[in-house]
Design an enzyme around this catalytic site. Structure first.
Site, PDB file in Angstrom:
ATOM      1  N   SER A   1      10.105  -0.579   5.230  1.00 27.35           N
ATOM      2  CA  SER A   1       9.009  -1.155   4.247  1.00 27.35           C
ATOM      3  C   SER A   1       9.686  -1.812   3.131  1.00 27.35           C
ATOM      4  O   SER A   1      10.650  -1.643   2.823  1.00 27.35           O
ATOM      5  CB  SER A   1       8.487   0.126   3.674  1.00 27.35           C
ATOM      6  OG  SER A   1       7.974   0.887   4.798  1.00 27.35           O
ATOM      7  N   LEU A   2       8.591  -2.884   2.535  1.00 29.03           N
ATOM      8  CA  LEU A   2       8.957  -3.691   1.709  1.00 29.03           C
ATOM      9  C   LEU A   2       7.872  -3.796   0.748  1.00 29.03           C
ATOM     10  O   LEU A   2       6.550  -4.114   0.835  1.00 29.03           O
ATOM     11  CB  LEU A   2       9.303  -4.887   2.363  1.00 29.03           C
ATOM     12  CG  LEU A   2       9.497  -6.298   1.540  1.00 29.03           C
ATOM     13  CD1 LEU A   2      10.803  -6.046   0.593  1.00 29.03           C
ATOM     14  CD2 LEU A   2       9.689  -7.585   2.502  1.00 29.03           C
TER      15      LEU A   2
ATOM     16  N   CYS B   1       1.368   1.892   4.800  1.00 27.24           N
ATOM     17  CA  CYS B   1       1.237   0.431   4.495  1.00 27.24           C
ATOM     18  C   CYS B   1      -0.293   0.225   4.849  1.00 27.24           C
ATOM     19  O   CYS B   1      -0.586  -0.874   4.958  1.00 27.24           O
ATOM     20  CB  CYS B   1       1.951  -0.662   5.330  1.00 27.24           C
ATOM     21  SG  CYS B   1       3.810  -0.129   4.672  1.00 27.24           S
TER      22      CYS B   1
ATOM     23  N   ALA C   1      12.644   0.107   1.850  1.00 23.80           N
ATOM     24  CA  ALA C   1      13.039   1.221   2.020  1.00 23.80           C
ATOM     25  C   ALA C   1      13.496   1.295   3.517  1.00 23.80           C
ATOM     26  O   ALA C   1      12.582   1.129   4.451  1.00 23.80           O
ATOM     27  CB  ALA C   1      11.980   2.353   1.840  1.00 23.80           C
TER      28      ALA C   1
ATOM     29  N   GLN D   1       0.818  -1.038  -0.095  1.00 23.24           N
ATOM     30  CA  GLN D   1      -0.079   0.160   0.065  1.00 23.24           C
ATOM     31  C   GLN D   1       0.806   1.205   0.086  1.00 23.24           C
ATOM     32  O   GLN D   1       2.010   1.114  -0.516  1.00 23.24           O
ATOM     33  CB  GLN D   1      -0.858  -0.095   1.175  1.00 23.24           C
ATOM     34  CG  GLN D   1      -1.695  -1.412   1.143  1.00 23.24           C
ATOM     35  CD  GLN D   1      -2.978  -1.282   1.938  1.00 23.24           C
ATOM     36  OE1 GLN D   1      -3.805  -0.262   2.138  1.00 23.24           O
ATOM     37  NE2 GLN D   1      -3.591  -2.362   2.247  1.00 23.24           N
ATOM     38  N   VAL D   2       0.445   2.585   0.618  1.00 18.34           N
ATOM     39  CA  VAL D   2       1.178   3.496   0.367  1.00 18.34           C
ATOM     40  C   VAL D   2       2.382   3.527   1.378  1.00 18.34           C
ATOM     41  O   VAL D   2       2.372   2.965   2.510  1.00 18.34           O
ATOM     42  CB  VAL D   2       0.151   4.646   0.797  1.00 18.34           C
ATOM     43  CG1 VAL D   2      -0.442   4.810   2.061  1.00 18.34           C
ATOM     44  CG2 VAL D   2       0.789   6.073   0.359  1.00 18.34           C
TER      45      VAL D   2
ATOM     46  N   HIS E   1       8.653   8.028   0.580  1.00 19.66           N
ATOM     47  CA  HIS E   1      10.531   8.030   0.322  1.00 19.66           C
ATOM     48  C   HIS E   1      10.749   9.454   0.586  1.00 19.66           C
ATOM     49  O   HIS E   1      10.307  10.202  -0.068  1.00 19.66           O
ATOM     50  CB  HIS E   1      10.651   7.622  -0.980  1.00 19.66           C
ATOM     51  CG  HIS E   1      10.316   6.173  -1.261  1.00 19.66           C
ATOM     52  ND1 HIS E   1      10.429   5.175  -0.532  1.00 19.66           N
ATOM     53  CD2 HIS E   1       9.519   5.446  -2.297  1.00 19.66           C
ATOM     54  CE1 HIS E   1      10.060   3.889  -0.932  1.00 19.66           C
ATOM     55  NE2 HIS E   1       9.374   4.247  -1.860  1.00 19.66           N
TER      56      HIS E   1
END
Length: 216
Positions: free
Chosen positions: A137-138, A168, A152, A73-74, A77
């Site tokens: 995050s992945l 996410c 990230a 999901q969102v 970065h």
């Protein structure tokens, strides 16, 4: 080519051109193309994964939103976050998607352990967590048996933009970064991360480049 890896250090880049280059690389690679990992810091951007929902964008303000084709999901970065894109031929490595996700989570867990930080993955929400706060995050995509997108890892950044979204898809998900726990530089973390990757995925020959991928 099975045990060869090229690591590209791309510096600070906008999201969209790097995303497009990943597509071009994946479309044009064949069984003789060696695997690559791209290390990059992105200019501020929210990216929506394929499962992303508009209601998870709370107040994006002046930060652009890009619809991506990665899983998940969102997320956000920005500078001070280490993004690693894994361009790996899974068939050649005899890896399934779930195995690759587990390898990437372990890669981050081992990297953090290098700094005496205990972390863990969660079955309900991909990524890596320190005391239930998300540090990494992945999100991946697989095409033609090859992976692209990646992870990230929050190193030393402004975490405030995460408050403008449900990271996410989880409302109130707390974020954390490595520099809150241990003094560290981006370069040091990159080095440890690549060492761990080479060990986990059994690469024997590693080359480094600062040149962007050129498909022409």
């Amino acid at each position: 080519m099975e045990n060869q890896l090229l690591v590209r250090r791309l510096g600070r880049q906008d999201y969209t051109p790097v995303w497009q280059a990943m597509h071009q690389f994946t479309d044009q690679r064949d069984s003789t193309t060696r695997d690559e990992v791209w290390l990059v810091e992105h200019n501020p951007v929210f990216t929506q994964g394929q499962a992303g929902k508009a209601e998870h964008l709370l107040n994006t303000g002046d930060i652009p939103v890009v619809q991506s084709d990665r899983g998940g999901q969102v997320t956000y970065h920005g500078p001070g976050q280490l993004v690693a894109y894994f361009l790996i031929d899974l068939r050649r490595k005899k890896l399934g998607v779930r195995e690759l996700v587990t390898h990437i989570e372990n890669l981050v867990i081992h990297t953090l352990k290098h700094y005496q930080i205990e972390s863990a993955a969660r079955p309900d929400a991909p990524g890596v967590y320190v005391q239930n706060r998300k540090i990494c995050s992945l999100g991946l995509r697989i095409r033609k048996g090859c992976s692209f997108h990646g992870l990230a890892l929050n190193i030393q950044m402004d975490l405030a933009p995460f408050l403008r979204i449900n990271p996410c898809g989880y409302a109130g998900m707390e974020m954390i970064q490595l520099s809150d726990l241990h003094p560290v530089s981006m370069e040091q973390v990159e080095k440890v991360l690549i060492q761990e990757l080479v060990t986990l995925l059994d690469y024997e020959q590693v080359e480094f480049s600062t040149e962007a991928y050129n498909h022409e």
